[in-house]
Design a protein around this motif. Structure first.
Motif, PDB file in Angstrom:
ATOM      1  N   SER A   2       0.851  -1.221   0.071  1.00 48.15           N
ATOM      2  CA  SER A   2      -0.015   0.212  -0.194  1.00 48.15           C
ATOM      3  C   SER A   2       0.908   1.007   0.006  1.00 48.15           C
ATOM      4  CB  SER A   2      -0.879  -0.048   1.304  1.00 48.15           C
ATOM      5  OG  SER A   2      -1.410   1.235   1.234  1.00 48.15           O
ATOM      6  N   SER A   3       0.465   2.492  -0.453  1.00 48.91           N
ATOM      7  CA  SER A   3       0.948   3.725  -0.735  1.00 48.91           C
ATOM      8  C   SER A   3       0.409   4.648   0.459  1.00 48.91           C
ATOM      9  CB  SER A   3       0.939   4.139  -1.996  1.00 48.91           C
ATOM     10  OG  SER A   3       1.433   3.558  -2.908  1.00 48.91           O
ATOM     11  N   VAL A   4      -0.332   4.015   1.560  1.00 44.50           N
ATOM     12  CA  VAL A   4      -0.692   4.582   2.733  1.00 44.50           C
ATOM     13  C   VAL A   4      -0.008   5.401   3.368  1.00 44.50           C
ATOM     14  CG1 VAL A   4      -1.095   2.942   4.467  1.00 44.50           C
ATOM     15  CG2 VAL A   4      -2.890   4.776   4.047  1.00 44.50           C
ATOM     16  N   TYR A   5       1.316   4.996   3.626  1.00 42.29           N
ATOM     17  CA  TYR A   5       2.436   5.816   4.243  1.00 42.29           C
ATOM     18  C   TYR A   5       3.533   5.524   3.508  1.00 42.29           C
ATOM     19  CZ  TYR A   5       4.841   6.998   8.360  1.00 42.29           C
ATOM     20  OH  TYR A   5       5.662   7.836   9.313  1.00 42.29           O
ATOM     21  N   HIS A   6       4.572   6.774   3.754  1.00 43.87           N
ATOM     22  CA  HIS A   6       6.000   6.837   2.694  1.00 43.87           C
ATOM     23  C   HIS A   6       6.852   6.062   3.480  1.00 43.87           C
ATOM     24  CE1 HIS A   6       6.203   9.744   6.187  1.00 43.87           C
ATOM     25  NE2 HIS A   6       7.748   9.336   6.037  1.00 43.87           N
ATOM     26  N   ASP A   7       6.956   5.512   4.495  1.00 45.40           N
ATOM     27  CA  ASP A   7       8.299   4.961   5.052  1.00 45.40           C
ATOM     28  C   ASP A   7       7.882   3.501   6.048  1.00 45.40           C
ATOM     29  OD1 ASP A   7      10.695   3.949   5.787  1.00 45.40           O
ATOM     30  OD2 ASP A   7      10.971   5.947   7.075  1.00 45.40           O
ATOM     31  N   TYR A   8       8.290   2.264   5.299  1.00 53.15           N
ATOM     32  CA  TYR A   8       7.730   1.194   6.022  1.00 53.15           C
ATOM     33  C   TYR A   8       9.201   0.602   6.606  1.00 53.15           C
ATOM     34  CZ  TYR A   8       3.462   1.462   3.693  1.00 53.15           C
ATOM     35  OH  TYR A   8       2.152   1.920   3.227  1.00 53.15           O
ATOM     36  N   SER A   9      10.276   1.132   6.607  1.00 53.68           N
ATOM     37  CA  SER A   9      11.635   0.546   6.912  1.00 53.68           C
ATOM     38  C   SER A   9      11.444   0.047   8.307  1.00 53.68           C
ATOM     39  CB  SER A   9      12.805   1.537   6.447  1.00 53.68           C
ATOM     40  OG  SER A   9      12.479   2.803   7.403  1.00 53.68           O
ATOM     41  N   THR A  10      10.828   0.337   9.215  1.00 54.69           N
ATOM     42  CA  THR A  10      10.927   0.082  10.714  1.00 54.69           C
ATOM     43  C   THR A  10       9.756  -0.864  10.774  1.00 54.69           C
ATOM     44  OG1 THR A  10       9.506   1.915  11.341  1.00 54.69           O
ATOM     45  CG2 THR A  10      11.995   2.320  11.339  1.00 54.69           C
ATOM     46  N   PHE A  11       8.835  -1.303   9.914  1.00 53.56           N
ATOM     47  CA  PHE A  11       7.762  -1.991  10.142  1.00 53.56           C
ATOM     48  C   PHE A  11       8.115  -3.556  10.044  1.00 53.56           C
ATOM     49  CE2 PHE A  11       3.780   0.392   8.809  1.00 53.56           C
ATOM     50  CZ  PHE A  11       4.175   1.421   9.319  1.00 53.56           C
ATOM     51  N   SER A  20      -0.510  -5.318  11.965  1.00 50.07           N
ATOM     52  CA  SER A  20      -0.639  -4.096  11.040  1.00 50.07           C
ATOM     53  C   SER A  20      -0.664  -2.857  11.793  1.00 50.07           C
ATOM     54  CB  SER A  20      -1.436  -4.134  10.089  1.00 50.07           C
ATOM     55  OG  SER A  20      -1.362  -2.933   8.882  1.00 50.07           O
ATOM     56  N   LEU A  21      -1.625  -2.833  12.799  1.00 54.95           N
ATOM     57  CA  LEU A  21      -2.024  -1.739  13.808  1.00 54.95           C
ATOM     58  C   LEU A  21      -0.816  -1.589  14.648  1.00 54.95           C
ATOM     59  CD1 LEU A  21      -4.112   0.380  14.617  1.00 54.95           C
ATOM     60  CD2 LEU A  21      -4.952  -1.523  16.514  1.00 54.95           C
ATOM     61  N   GLN A  22      -0.173  -2.539  15.155  1.00 56.91           N
ATOM     62  CA  GLN A  22       0.731  -2.411  16.196  1.00 56.91           C
ATOM     63  C   GLN A  22       2.042  -1.549  15.417  1.00 56.91           C
ATOM     64  OE1 GLN A  22       2.731  -5.944  17.461  1.00 56.91           O
ATOM     65  NE2 GLN A  22       2.904  -5.035  19.515  1.00 56.91           N
ATOM     66  N   ASN A  23       2.151  -1.717  14.288  1.00 58.10           N
ATOM     67  CA  ASN A  23       3.224  -1.173  13.454  1.00 58.10           C
ATOM     68  C   ASN A  23       2.724   0.442  13.385  1.00 58.10           C
ATOM     69  OD1 ASN A  23       5.247  -3.034  12.517  1.00 58.10           O
ATOM     70  ND2 ASN A  23       3.703  -3.972  11.015  1.00 58.10           N
ATOM     71  N   PHE A  24       1.643   0.558  13.069  1.00 58.40           N
ATOM     72  CA  PHE A  24       1.299   2.131  13.094  1.00 58.40           C
ATOM     73  C   PHE A  24       1.318   2.827  14.152  1.00 58.40           C
ATOM     74  CE2 PHE A  24       0.422   0.981   8.505  1.00 58.40           C
ATOM     75  CZ  PHE A  24       0.535   2.185   7.719  1.00 58.40           C
ATOM     76  N   GLN A  25       1.093   1.886  15.205  1.00 56.32           N
ATOM     77  CA  GLN A  25       1.176   2.500  16.578  1.00 56.32           C
ATOM     78  C   GLN A  25       2.356   3.041  16.992  1.00 56.32           C
ATOM     79  OE1 GLN A  25      -0.853  -0.572  18.895  1.00 56.32           O
ATOM     80  NE2 GLN A  25      -2.824   0.405  18.799  1.00 56.32           N
ATOM     81  N   PHE A  33      -7.480   7.462  14.956  1.00 57.12           N
ATOM     82  CA  PHE A  33      -7.929   7.038  13.481  1.00 57.12           C
ATOM     83  C   PHE A  33      -7.096   7.207  12.454  1.00 57.12           C
ATOM     84  CE2 PHE A  33     -11.339   9.491  15.896  1.00 57.12           C
ATOM     85  CZ  PHE A  33     -12.319   8.603  16.003  1.00 57.12           C
ATOM     86  N   GLU A  34      -5.820   7.700  12.524  1.00 56.25           N
ATOM     87  CA  GLU A  34      -4.990   7.546  11.549  1.00 56.25           C
ATOM     88  C   GLU A  34      -4.167   6.022  11.661  1.00 56.25           C
ATOM     89  OE1 GLU A  34      -3.997  12.448  11.169  1.00 56.25           O
ATOM     90  OE2 GLU A  34      -3.078  11.002  12.525  1.00 56.25           O
ATOM     91  N   GLN A  35      -4.064   5.649  12.670  1.00 53.30           N
ATOM     92  CA  GLN A  35      -3.366   4.416  13.163  1.00 53.30           C
ATOM     93  C   GLN A  35      -4.355   3.450  12.330  1.00 53.30           C
ATOM     94  OE1 GLN A  35      -2.779   4.392  17.181  1.00 53.30           O
ATOM     95  NE2 GLN A  35      -1.166   5.870  17.015  1.00 53.30           N
ATOM     96  N   ILE A  36      -5.599   3.220  12.664  1.00 52.64           N
ATOM     97  CA  ILE A  36      -6.573   2.213  12.147  1.00 52.64           C
ATOM     98  C   ILE A  36      -6.729   2.578  10.562  1.00 52.64           C
ATOM     99  CG2 ILE A  36      -8.978   1.725  12.206  1.00 52.64           C
ATOM    100  CD1 ILE A  36      -8.846   2.653  14.929  1.00 52.64           C
ATOM    101  N   TRP A  37      -6.740   3.675  10.191  1.00 51.49           N
ATOM    102  CA  TRP A  37      -6.812   3.726   8.689  1.00 51.49           C
ATOM    103  C   TRP A  37      -5.558   3.187   7.987  1.00 51.49           C
ATOM    104  CZ3 TRP A  37     -10.523   6.682   5.644  1.00 51.49           C
ATOM    105  CH2 TRP A  37     -10.181   6.823   4.142  1.00 51.49           C
TER     106      TRP A  37
END
Length: 305
Positions: A2-11, A20-25, A33-37
């Protein structure tokens, strides 16, 4: 990816939505809301499918979620005193027939453009990335959408009451002279697309002109518009109804008179178009017009004497 975020290097690798939610947290500066989205889009892994599913489920959940309380209220005698046309409660058969028609429209008319909305977003620049725009931007855009959609709805709805447009298109929506919540989207496919453009097309035009719009804002707008449409068709007038506090808000009493008298009160959210252009429905509006006509006639008569 997905292109929803620009940097997944630490995921970390994910096997579930919770992962997935834990990564965005762990991302600084994102609210819940942004984390869930972000987690949703990242977990789905296909932005086109994710947007289509999001919009379709959002539409179905909030439309029927708003209709069901009105269906329950229709079966509770206590609320009859708040019913505008209190002798015309919808029967189970009417509700069932309406439900079948609405579901057919949702799956055969509305589903197709919903599933192909994401490529359009990419083409015209509607963002879906996190973080979201500011609350101020969202509120300004929602206000603009409400005002412009109301104007669109007024003029095209009024046009649908003329001649062949009414006979072959809009008459279906007027099957129920005493509307109920579920009937908000009971309409001919052409009407669904024509009036629906005011809801979907106006944000699209806004983005084309300004280059500033987020998919999250459109989601909020659609939910609010669904609530407005369902409530306007509910057939109930309460002391706490919104128009009692905001006199320019249309509400159920405004639209109920449109269905009752089959003409007038064409706007969706506000009363100003009908007020200024003297197209309000109902006996009070008719009496007011007659008084104005009588006063004008007497004025002309005096001048001629």
């Amino acid at each position: 990816m997905s292109s929803v975020y620009h940097d997944y290097s630490t995921f970390k690798n994910v096997t579930s939505f919770a992962d997935s939610l834990q990564n965005f947290q762990q991302v600084d500066g994102l609210n819940t809301f942004e984390q869930i989205w972000g987690a949703y889009y990242y977990y789905m892994g296909n932005d086109l499918f994710a947007t289509g599913l999001l919009f379709f489920v959002t539409h179905e959940f909030f439309y029927f979620g708003r209709c069901i309380p009105w269906m329950i209220i229709d079966r509770i005698p206590y609320f009859n005193k708040f019913k505008i046309q209190d002798t015309k409660l919808p029967s189970s058969k009417e509700q069932w027939e309406c439900l079948k028609s609405v579901l057919t429209s949702h799956f055969l008319v509305e589903a197709f453009p919903i599933w192909f909305f994401h490529p359009l977003c990419q083409y015209i620049g509607i963002s879906y990335q996190v973080p979201f725009p500011s609350v101020t931007d969202i509120l300004i855009q929602l206000s603009v959408f409400f005002v412009l959609e109301d104007a669109w709805h007024y003029w095209f709805h009024r046009a649908l009451h003329y001649g062949v447009f009414y006979k072959y298109i809009h008459k279906q929506h007027h099957r129920y002279a005493a509307p109920f919540g579920l009937a908000a989207e009971y309409a001919h496919p052409i009407e669904v697309m024509l009036l629906g453009f005011g809801t979907v097309g106006i944000p699209i035009v806004w983005c084309v002109l300004t280059g500033n719009l987020h998919l999250f804002t459109i989601c909020i707008w659609i939910v609010l518009r669904l609530f407005q449409a369902v409530d306007a068709h509910s057939g109930y007038e309460f002391p706490w109804s919104l128009h009692n506090f905001l006199p320019f808000w249309a509400g159920a009493d405004h639209h109920d008179e449109h269905h009752h008298y089959f003409i007038g009160s064409y706007a969706s959210s506000f009363r100003w178009w009908d007020f200024v252009l003297d197209t309000e429905a109902g006996p009070k509006a008719k009496a007011s017009r007659e008084r104005k006509m009588k006063a004008a006639a007497e004025k002309v008569q005096k001048k001629s004497q």
